[in-house]
Scaffold this active site. Structure first.
Site, short mmCIF file in Angstrom:
data_model
loop_
_atom_site.label_atom_id
_atom_site.label_comp_id
_atom_site.label_asym_id
_atom_site.label_seq_id
_atom_site.Cartn_x
_atom_site.Cartn_y
_atom_site.Cartn_z
N ASN A 9 0.87 -1.18 0.00
CA ASN A 9 0.00 0.00 0.00
C ASN A 9 0.91 1.22 0.00
O ASN A 9 1.47 1.57 1.03
CB ASN A 9 -0.89 -0.03 1.25
CG ASN A 9 -1.70 1.25 1.41
OD1 ASN A 9 -1.78 2.07 0.50
ND2 ASN A 9 -2.32 1.42 2.58
N TRP A 10 1.04 1.83 -1.16
CA TRP A 10 2.01 2.94 -1.30
C TRP A 10 1.47 4.25 -0.72
O TRP A 10 2.19 5.23 -0.66
CB TRP A 10 2.37 3.13 -2.76
CG TRP A 10 3.17 2.00 -3.34
CD1 TRP A 10 3.49 0.80 -2.74
CD2 TRP A 10 3.78 1.95 -4.65
NE1 TRP A 10 4.24 0.03 -3.58
CE2 TRP A 10 4.43 0.70 -4.76
CE3 TRP A 10 3.81 2.83 -5.72
CZ2 TRP A 10 5.13 0.33 -5.92
CZ3 TRP A 10 4.50 2.46 -6.88
CH2 TRP A 10 5.15 1.23 -6.97
N LYS A 11 0.20 4.27 -0.37
CA LYS A 11 -0.42 5.48 0.19
C LYS A 11 -0.16 6.67 -0.73
O LYS A 11 -0.07 6.48 -1.94
CB LYS A 11 0.07 5.70 1.62
CG LYS A 11 -0.07 4.43 2.46
CD LYS A 11 0.08 4.63 3.93
CE LYS A 11 -0.14 3.30 4.65
NZ LYS A 11 -0.08 3.40 6.09
N HIS A 94 -9.51 1.43 4.49
CA HIS A 94 -8.26 1.58 5.24
C HIS A 94 -8.48 2.56 6.40
O HIS A 94 -9.24 3.52 6.26
CB HIS A 94 -7.15 2.08 4.32
CG HIS A 94 -5.81 2.05 4.97
ND1 HIS A 94 -5.39 3.04 5.83
CD2 HIS A 94 -4.80 1.14 4.93
CE1 HIS A 94 -4.18 2.73 6.28
NE2 HIS A 94 -3.81 1.59 5.74
N GLU A 96 -6.82 4.93 7.50
CA GLU A 96 -6.57 6.35 7.19
C GLU A 96 -7.76 6.97 6.47
O GLU A 96 -8.08 8.14 6.66
CB GLU A 96 -5.28 6.47 6.36
CG GLU A 96 -4.04 6.24 7.23
CD GLU A 96 -2.86 5.63 6.51
OE1 GLU A 96 -2.81 5.66 5.27
OE2 GLU A 96 -1.98 5.08 7.21
N GLU A 166 -5.77 -4.81 10.36
CA GLU A 166 -4.73 -3.82 10.63
C GLU A 166 -5.03 -3.09 11.94
O GLU A 166 -5.84 -2.15 11.96
CB GLU A 166 -4.66 -2.80 9.50
CG GLU A 166 -4.32 -3.40 8.16
CD GLU A 166 -3.67 -2.39 7.23
OE1 GLU A 166 -2.52 -2.60 6.85
OE2 GLU A 166 -4.31 -1.37 6.93
N GLY A 172 2.27 2.30 10.70
CA GLY A 172 3.23 3.38 10.55
C GLY A 172 3.93 3.77 11.84
O GLY A 172 4.61 4.79 11.90
N SER A 212 3.15 -2.10 10.33
CA SER A 212 4.59 -2.19 10.59
C SER A 212 5.17 -3.57 10.27
O SER A 212 6.12 -4.02 10.91
CB SER A 212 4.92 -1.78 12.02
OG SER A 212 4.54 -0.43 12.25
N GLY A 233 2.81 -1.08 4.27
CA GLY A 233 2.89 0.35 3.98
C GLY A 233 4.35 0.75 3.77
O GLY A 233 4.92 0.55 2.69
N GLY A 234 4.95 1.31 4.80
CA GLY A 234 6.31 1.85 4.72
C GLY A 234 7.30 0.92 4.04
O GLY A 234 8.09 1.35 3.18
P1 PGA Z 1 2.68 0.28 7.64
O1 PGA Z 1 1.25 0.51 6.96
O2 PGA Z 1 3.22 -1.00 7.09
O3 PGA Z 1 3.50 1.47 7.24
O4 PGA Z 1 2.47 0.20 9.13
C1 PGA Z 1 0.39 -0.56 6.74
C2 PGA Z 1 -0.90 -0.06 6.15
O5 PGA Z 1 -1.35 1.03 6.51
O6 PGA Z 1 -1.51 -0.73 5.29
#
Ligand code: PGA
Length: 248
Positions: A9-11, A94, A96, A166, A172, A212, A233-234
């Site tokens: 997930n590149w956001k 998600h 966010e 999640e 994050g 994470s 994500g990251g």
């Molecule tokens: P993260 O994000 O790996 O940076 O914690 C995961 C996500 O939000 O899908």
């Protein structure tokens, strides 16, 4: 057997040219993967991504979808547009989007229905925030989110549904749920699917962990009985790190 799936997930990261570059760096590192590999760039980078994904084992996902087919919905992206861009998966709900963009259980459900109607595969996100975990209501929260997201979805459509657990406090933050915590909650979600549909449907549905997850903890998480992949994500923004997760 459930085929594991690792999705990046590149956001809101990467421009179109950076998208092309990152995919080209990843491609040789993930081509031997035993799991399904998906990248989810921003909507504006999907066209660039598609241009370099022909013949690749990396599949394309989007980060959001709108629940109407077309019309006066400024700023939204329709399922048909995603399909034409080669998108197969779409992240829905998600945390966010729930936190910053007023996504609710109701809109999540509408989007899941629209995605399935159009034969896009939803990656439905559920997860508790920290105070809910501290209050001991994690299971209630994820059970409710799961039931609301899947309301009105037929048993037959469930084979196209992926769920991502999640925990919001792990996204994050560098704090990962322990493998046991993640597995326990995912088992609850699977149990919920069994109650709505059937034990067979529950055994088939893929449930990812996200929060994470990285090259250092992927193997331990993926070794758990009920964890069928990761939403990353990251760690999905660096080719080598993402490849470590994919090749756990
Ligand atoms: P993260 O994000 O790996 O940076 O914690 C995961 C996500 O939000 O899908």
């Amino acid at each position: 057997m459930r085929k594991p799936m690792i999705a990046g997930n590149w956001k809101m990261n990467q421009t179109p040219s950076q998208t092309v570059e990152l995919i080209q760096q990843m491609q040789p590192l993930v081509e031997e993967a035993c799991c399904e590999v998906v990248v989810c760039p921003t909507a504006a980078c999907l066209f660039a991504a598609k241009s370099v994904l022909a013949g690749s084992n990396i599949l394309l996902g989007a980060q959001n979808i709108y629940f109407e087919d077309a019309g006066a919905y400024t700023g939204e992206v329709a399922a048909d547009t995603l399909l034409e861009l080669g998108v197969q998966y779409v992240i829905i709900g998600h945390s966010e989007r729930r936190q910053y963009f007023n996504e609710t259980d109701e809109t999540v459900n509408k989007k899941v229905r629209k995605a399935l109607e159009k034969r896009l595969k939803p990656i439905v996100c559920v997860g508790e925030v920290l105070w809910q975990r501290e209050l001991g209501i994690t299971n209630e929260v994820v059970r409710m989110q799961t039931k609301l997201a899947l309301a009105g979805i037929s048993a037959g459509s469930m084979e196209d549904v992926v769920i991502a657990y999640e925990p919001v406090w792990a996204i994050g933050t560098g704090v990962t749920a322990t493998a046991a915590q993640a597995n326990d909650t995912i088992r609850q979600i699977r149990q919920t699917v069994a109650e709505i549909y059937s034990p067979e449907a529950a055994q088939k549905v893929r449930i990812q962990y996200g929060g994470s997850m990285n090259g250092g903890n992927a193997a331990e998480l993926m070794a758990m009985s009920d964890i069928d992949g990761g939403l990353i994500g990251g760690a999905s923004l660096k080719a080598e790190e993402f490849a470590k997760v994919v090749n756990y």
